[in-house]
Write a protein that holds these residues in place. Structure first.
Motif, PDB file in Angstrom:
ATOM      1  N   SER A 143       0.837  -1.210   0.000  1.00  0.00           N
ATOM      2  CA  SER A 143       0.000   0.000   0.000  1.00  0.00           C
ATOM      3  C   SER A 143       0.865   1.251   0.000  1.00  0.00           C
ATOM      4  CB  SER A 143      -0.905   0.025   1.235  1.00  0.00           C
ATOM      5  OG  SER A 143      -1.686  -1.130   1.302  1.00  0.00           O
ATOM      6  N   ILE A 146       2.339   1.903  -3.495  1.00  0.00           N
ATOM      7  CA  ILE A 146       1.380   2.431  -4.481  1.00  0.00           C
ATOM      8  C   ILE A 146       1.021   3.878  -4.132  1.00  0.00           C
ATOM      9  CG2 ILE A 146      -0.881   2.111  -5.560  1.00  0.00           C
ATOM     10  CD1 ILE A 146      -0.697  -0.865  -4.693  1.00  0.00           C
ATOM     11  N   LEU A 147       0.814   4.136  -2.847  1.00  0.00           N
ATOM     12  CA  LEU A 147       0.470   5.507  -2.425  1.00  0.00           C
ATOM     13  C   LEU A 147       1.619   6.464  -2.729  1.00  0.00           C
ATOM     14  CD1 LEU A 147      -1.411   4.623   0.864  1.00  0.00           C
ATOM     15  CD2 LEU A 147      -2.391   5.858  -1.098  1.00  0.00           C
ATOM     16  N   ALA A 150       1.196   7.334  -6.216  1.00  0.00           N
ATOM     17  CA  ALA A 150      -0.002   8.169  -6.414  1.00  0.00           C
ATOM     18  C   ALA A 150       0.235   9.609  -5.958  1.00  0.00           C
ATOM     19  CB  ALA A 150      -1.186   7.571  -5.653  1.00  0.00           C
ATOM     20  N   ARG A 151       1.122   9.788  -4.982  1.00  0.00           N
ATOM     21  CA  ARG A 151       1.346  11.113  -4.416  1.00  0.00           C
ATOM     22  C   ARG A 151       2.576  11.814  -4.997  1.00  0.00           C
ATOM     23  NH1 ARG A 151       0.219   8.756   1.498  1.00  0.00           N
ATOM     24  NH2 ARG A 151      -1.941   9.441   1.784  1.00  0.00           N
TER      25      ARG A 151
ATOM     26  N   LEU B 142      -6.072  -5.570  -3.379  1.00  0.00           N
ATOM     27  CA  LEU B 142      -5.658  -4.426  -2.557  1.00  0.00           C
ATOM     28  C   LEU B 142      -5.087  -3.328  -3.456  1.00  0.00           C
ATOM     29  CD1 LEU B 142      -5.050  -3.238   0.291  1.00  0.00           C
ATOM     30  CD2 LEU B 142      -2.875  -4.480   0.232  1.00  0.00           C
ATOM     31  N   ILE B 146      -6.616   0.575  -4.129  1.00  0.00           N
ATOM     32  CA  ILE B 146      -5.868   1.821  -3.913  1.00  0.00           C
ATOM     33  C   ILE B 146      -5.772   2.598  -5.225  1.00  0.00           C
ATOM     34  CG2 ILE B 146      -3.699   2.843  -3.128  1.00  0.00           C
ATOM     35  CD1 ILE B 146      -3.220   0.219  -1.549  1.00  0.00           C
ATOM     36  N   LEU B 147      -5.502   1.877  -6.323  1.00  0.00           N
ATOM     37  CA  LEU B 147      -5.401   2.542  -7.622  1.00  0.00           C
ATOM     38  C   LEU B 147      -6.741   3.167  -8.019  1.00  0.00           C
ATOM     39  CD1 LEU B 147      -3.102  -0.050  -9.392  1.00  0.00           C
ATOM     40  CD2 LEU B 147      -2.557   2.369  -9.026  1.00  0.00           C
ATOM     41  N   ALA B 150      -6.786   6.350  -6.287  1.00  0.00           N
ATOM     42  CA  ALA B 150      -5.798   7.281  -6.862  1.00  0.00           C
ATOM     43  C   ALA B 150      -6.270   7.862  -8.193  1.00  0.00           C
ATOM     44  CB  ALA B 150      -4.458   6.563  -7.044  1.00  0.00           C
ATOM     45  N   LEU B 163      -6.909   9.698  -0.845  1.00  0.00           N
ATOM     46  CA  LEU B 163      -5.692   8.901  -0.620  1.00  0.00           C
ATOM     47  C   LEU B 163      -5.383   8.802   0.872  1.00  0.00           C
ATOM     48  CD1 LEU B 163      -3.405  10.107  -3.573  1.00  0.00           C
ATOM     49  CD2 LEU B 163      -4.590   7.907  -3.356  1.00  0.00           C
ATOM     50  N   GLU B 167      -5.416   5.259   2.957  1.00  0.00           N
ATOM     51  CA  GLU B 167      -4.202   4.910   3.708  1.00  0.00           C
ATOM     52  C   GLU B 167      -4.525   4.633   5.180  1.00  0.00           C
ATOM     53  OE1 GLU B 167      -1.195   8.032   4.326  1.00  0.00           O
ATOM     54  OE2 GLU B 167       0.311   6.482   3.914  1.00  0.00           O
ATOM     55  N   ILE B 170      -6.485   1.325   5.598  1.00  0.00           N
ATOM     56  CA  ILE B 170      -5.682   0.097   5.483  1.00  0.00           C
ATOM     57  C   ILE B 170      -4.817  -0.078   6.730  1.00  0.00           C
ATOM     58  CG2 ILE B 170      -3.816  -1.016   4.172  1.00  0.00           C
ATOM     59  CD1 ILE B 170      -5.081   0.375   1.652  1.00  0.00           C
TER      60      ILE B 170
END
Lengths: 359, 359
Positions: A143, A146-147, A150-151, B142, B146-147, B150, B163, B167, B170
């Motif tokens: 997680s 991926i975050l 994304a950020r 998972l 998240i994607l 995003a 986001l 986060e 999770i």
């Protein structure tokens, strides 16, 4: 030599970012109980000890693709590099759960360390606790990775490409791991094409194509350049994996430090084995292949059969083909103006640094 | 009654989006081998059979918070709702691996189905294959969840909040699951506060706070309103979990369809048990608590001891406290103009739909 200094700056910066990320997570975890904070601290201990091969590859190539940015490390590149390391560790954890591994390079891995941490518990309970913890920590690191993508502090079109990149990477890595498990249970037959595809997906995609593509993307390279680097990464990654397979069976075990013949004892479905299965030598190899109590004498005899049937020569040839492909791809990309000759050279230098080493 | 029609429109749309997502992934998976595509198809079969409690909660509350948008379902809300269902299924898969569960509601779960799919394999091999597949598929779902957050088609400040929301969700769910495993191994002592915190994190956060907060965020509500709904979700979720615990031990098993006394046979550390541990009745309860061969006669006697020591009354009281808290939070939010009275009522209606049902 400013370029050397900057390469070290970037590595230092990368290690700092990773340490800061873990320190943040460890602090944050305290609110959920001391056991959970302990899990984060143990994870940080194990994850921060790596060689950072993938993030360094990204930073080296990024630097080569953006030669005019001076000595200041690119923060977005360092940040994505750090998140690629978190992704790597997430994959390692779930891989170790699936393979039942308790050690890595002859030392306890996170699961081994956690399992040893409950005095008085049965082995079954300790392993369940350790593996459950590793599944959950893998989820958190996956997680976080991926975050991080994304950020990323990049323009929105670059973030869109980063998200597609991390999605494809995770899909291919998981598909490769799934094929590996299917091969190990004999659910799908082991042949050379299947084993090579599995190696590309399981290892090359996230260890080579991902850092190369991310470097290109963050350096503002074209989609065409990124696609070329994806192919280059697949071929380098496959060459690397095949080299690793060769070393384990035919290499000098005192020199490369890997557990001698471990692939033969574990019954690992490598390209060497897939080739040998289709030869007349297989009936002599098969009875003791995958025997946990394989003796050194038996292993040496098995190695000689594998050499004799042509498996070593075949795999050496495959590595040559992959590297020839890399040279051709890079020359063509240079000719088409997709990448500079500096960048092409940097990729070859980075590749040679990896050769014959355990990632 | 246009509002009823729209509620159904949204549900239909939600089911369509989920079916399309899975169809896309199944098609995509073919490139990585038939076993991998089979895994996706089996996952789709199991995941699409759910009641969609969480996404429906999001859509109901979103509609109540945006009453003037007409009959057209909000596509961003439907999309995030669908991804919340994928997150739920990812958690279920890893939870089932950790708990060793092969069934859900008396039918084989994905792991049970996969394990039964290899004729001639040993039980150990079948379970390893099925659990490895479930770990890997959990990783994919998972990631997909998240994607989805995003890539939400919302302004960038809303995406930043989405986001942060996914986060935190999770992190808390994993922390709650980790505490649950630690409790089951006796690694941390079972007391009421620990068990209640575990229930909030493991269940309430993602099943209640997440849909409520996402609804508020996507409806353009303030950060203050979102925080209120986070608290409301924690309390509703805890009340729901406690109600579920009560039903399993004290309920009419013919009516609610749960496996009678399964929590007592599995040794589940519920608030009922945590309370009883601190009473004089515990020495009589403890010897057969968690016995897989607990008879109906023994379970009934255990239930009477749990009732006699005050555990049932205590947990009924806790549920009342949580619901009182919900009413107080909603009244205050209404008074402060954070949410409309329609929205407050919709939350209570949704909550009452959930009461006493297995999510």
């Amino acid at each position: 030599m400013p370029s050397v200094a900057t390469r070290e700056d970037m590595s230092t910066r990368l290690e700092e970012v990773l340490r800061q990320r873990f320190a943040f997570h460890c602090d944050n975890a305290e609110a959920y109980g001391s056991e959970f904070a302990d899990l984060w601290r143990a994870t940080a201990d194990h994850a921060l000890g790596g060689k950072l091969v993938r993030p360094r590859l990204l930073l080296d190539i990024h630097r080569a693709l953006t030669p005019d940015t001076g000595d200041e490390p690119d923060l977005a590149a360092v940040d994505i590099a750090a998140h690629i390391e978190l992704l790597h560790y997430a994959f390692l954890l779930h891989d170790d759960v699936i393979d039942g591994d308790l050690t890595r390079r002859k030392r306890p891995n996170l699961i081994g360390a956690l399992a040893a941490g409950i005095p008085g518990a049965t082995e079954e309970d300790s392993l369940h606790w350790a593996r459950s913890s590793a599944i959950l920590m893998g989820d958190l690191l996956l997680s976080a990775a991926i975050l991080g993508f994304a950020r990323a502090d990049v323009p929105s079109h670059a973030r869109t490409r980063l998200l597609d990149l991390v999605e494809q990477t995770i899909l291919e890595t998981v598909a490769g791991e799934h094929t590996d498990v299917a091969l190990s249970h004999g659910i799908i037959p082991s042949d050379v094409d299947t084993v090579l595809a599995m190696s590309v997906y399981k290892t090359a995609t996230y260890s080579f194509s991902l850092p190369l593509r991310a470097a290109a993307l963050l350096a503002g390279s074209s989609v065409a350049a990124e696609q070329t680097l994806e192919d280059v990464g697949r071929r380098l990654g496959l060459a690397y994996q095949l080299q690793d397979d060769l070393l384990c069976v035919f290499g000098d075990h005192r020199a490369h430090g890997k557990d001698a013949f471990s692939d033969l004892r574990e019954g690992k479905e490598t390209a060497i084995i897939a080739f040998a299965r289709a030869t007349d030598a297989w009936p002599q190899i098969s009875p003791r292949f995958g025997a946990v109590d394989l003796t050194l004498h038996e292993a040496t005899a098995m190695r000689d059969l594998l050499r004799g049937c042509g498996a070593e020569r075949f795999v050496v040839g495959l590595i040559g083909e992959q590297l020839d492909g890399v040279y051709a791809l890079l020359s063509e990309a240079e000719r088409a103006g997709q990448i500079t000759s500096d960048a092409a050279r940097a990729i070859l230098v980075s590749a040679s640094r990896l050769e014959g080493r355990q990632v």
